[in-house]
Design an enzyme around this catalytic site. Structure first.
Site, PDB file in Angstrom:
ATOM      1  N   HIS A  80      62.981   4.377   2.837  1.00 27.61           N
ATOM      2  CA  HIS A  80      63.430   3.014   3.104  1.00 27.61           C
ATOM      3  C   HIS A  80      64.535   2.638   2.131  1.00 27.61           C
ATOM      4  O   HIS A  80      64.643   3.209   1.056  1.00 27.61           O
ATOM      5  CB  HIS A  80      62.276   2.007   3.009  1.00 27.61           C
ATOM      6  CG  HIS A  80      61.612   1.942   1.680  1.00 27.61           C
ATOM      7  ND1 HIS A  80      60.726   2.898   1.229  1.00 27.61           N
ATOM      8  CD2 HIS A  80      61.699   1.019   0.683  1.00 27.61           C
ATOM      9  CE1 HIS A  80      60.277   2.566   0.026  1.00 27.61           C
ATOM     10  NE2 HIS A  80      60.870   1.435  -0.332  1.00 27.61           N
ATOM     11  N   GLY A  95      61.038   4.821  -8.740  1.00 24.89           N
ATOM     12  CA  GLY A  95      60.595   3.493  -8.349  1.00 24.89           C
ATOM     13  C   GLY A  95      60.036   3.387  -6.943  1.00 24.89           C
ATOM     14  O   GLY A  95      59.709   2.295  -6.489  1.00 24.89           O
ATOM     15  N   GLN A  96      59.903   4.510  -6.229  1.00 24.27           N
ATOM     16  CA  GLN A  96      59.366   4.465  -4.873  1.00 24.27           C
ATOM     17  C   GLN A  96      57.860   4.236  -4.931  1.00 24.27           C
ATOM     18  O   GLN A  96      57.138   4.975  -5.600  1.00 24.27           O
ATOM     19  CB  GLN A  96      59.680   5.765  -4.129  1.00 24.27           C
ATOM     20  CG  GLN A  96      59.280   5.737  -2.667  1.00 24.27           C
ATOM     21  CD  GLN A  96      59.650   7.017  -1.916  1.00 24.27           C
ATOM     22  OE1 GLN A  96      60.090   8.001  -2.512  1.00 24.27           O
ATOM     23  NE2 GLN A  96      59.475   6.995  -0.619  1.00 24.27           N
ATOM     24  N   ASN A 106      65.123   4.207  -3.506  1.00 25.29           N
ATOM     25  CA  ASN A 106      64.330   4.798  -4.581  1.00 25.29           C
ATOM     26  C   ASN A 106      63.664   6.081  -4.068  1.00 25.29           C
ATOM     27  O   ASN A 106      63.205   6.119  -2.935  1.00 25.29           O
ATOM     28  CB  ASN A 106      63.242   3.826  -5.045  1.00 25.29           C
ATOM     29  CG  ASN A 106      63.814   2.526  -5.554  1.00 25.29           C
ATOM     30  OD1 ASN A 106      64.815   2.513  -6.251  1.00 25.29           O
ATOM     31  ND2 ASN A 106      63.187   1.421  -5.207  1.00 25.29           N
ATOM     32  N   HIS A 112      66.405  -0.899   0.389  1.00 21.64           N
ATOM     33  CA  HIS A 112      66.346  -2.331   0.138  1.00 21.64           C
ATOM     34  C   HIS A 112      67.755  -2.876   0.329  1.00 21.64           C
ATOM     35  O   HIS A 112      68.699  -2.351  -0.265  1.00 21.64           O
ATOM     36  CB  HIS A 112      65.906  -2.605  -1.301  1.00 21.64           C
ATOM     37  CG  HIS A 112      64.559  -2.070  -1.649  1.00 21.64           C
ATOM     38  ND1 HIS A 112      63.449  -2.869  -1.747  1.00 21.64           N
ATOM     39  CD2 HIS A 112      64.145  -0.810  -1.921  1.00 21.64           C
ATOM     40  CE1 HIS A 112      62.406  -2.128  -2.074  1.00 21.64           C
ATOM     41  NE2 HIS A 112      62.807  -0.875  -2.188  1.00 21.64           N
ATOM     42  N   ASP A 114      61.150  -8.358   2.895  1.00 18.47           N
ATOM     43  CA  ASP A 114      60.239  -7.891   1.851  1.00 18.47           C
ATOM     44  C   ASP A 114      59.274  -9.025   1.504  1.00 18.47           C
ATOM     45  O   ASP A 114      59.690 -10.179   1.407  1.00 18.47           O
ATOM     46  CB  ASP A 114      61.033  -7.468   0.610  1.00 18.47           C
ATOM     47  CG  ASP A 114      60.207  -6.675  -0.371  1.00 18.47           C
ATOM     48  OD1 ASP A 114      59.219  -7.231  -0.902  1.00 18.47           O
ATOM     49  OD2 ASP A 114      60.543  -5.510  -0.623  1.00 18.47           O
ATOM     50  N   ILE A 115      57.987  -8.704   1.309  1.00 23.87           N
ATOM     51  CA  ILE A 115      57.003  -9.744   1.003  1.00 23.87           C
ATOM     52  C   ILE A 115      57.057 -10.181  -0.463  1.00 23.87           C
ATOM     53  O   ILE A 115      56.452 -11.179  -0.837  1.00 23.87           O
ATOM     54  CB  ILE A 115      55.571  -9.329   1.389  1.00 23.87           C
ATOM     55  CG1 ILE A 115      55.121  -8.098   0.601  1.00 23.87           C
ATOM     56  CG2 ILE A 115      55.466  -9.106   2.890  1.00 23.87           C
ATOM     57  CD1 ILE A 115      53.642  -7.798   0.736  1.00 23.87           C
TER      58      ILE A 115
END
Length: 112
Positions: free
Chosen positions: A98, A91-92, A85, A100, A30-31
């Protein structure tokens, strides 16, 4: 899907730090990490959200892939969190299914 950020990442159009991949799934760092280890695991097939999953193999395969990612990163023994999410209130922010994979520290509850 044309224009989908995660489809473009999995397709190699947008650079990412690959953690693990196979013919069905892709995992990358994740960035904007929220834990010392924060990896996103996605299906290569475009599925907008959990609401759009058509079969247990899609989400079940993704969860097993996420487990394997956690194992490969050495998170299994101490523990890790997998978050999925769904839609805006959940929270998507990227509408490509995907999960986390978060680890490297103790997680708190409730998460938010």
């Amino acid at each position: 899907m044309t224009g989908c950020l995660f489809c473009r990442i999995a397709g190699g159009e947008i650079p990412s730090t690959v953690v693990q991949q196979d013919d069905r799934f892709y995992a990358f760092r994740d960035i904007d990490p929220k834990a010392p280890v924060h990896v996103l695991a996605i299906p290569r097939e475009h599925i907008a959200s959990l609401n759009d999953v058509r079969g247990v193999d899609q989400v079940g395969g993704l969860l097993l892939f996420a487990r394997d990612v956690a194992r490969s990163l050495g998170l299994s023994e101490r523990g890790y969190r997998v978050v999925l999410n769904t839609n805006a209130d959940g929270g998507q922010t990227v509408f490509h299914l995907h999960v986390h994979v978060l680890g490297g520290r103790a997680m708190q509850w409730p998460p938010g």
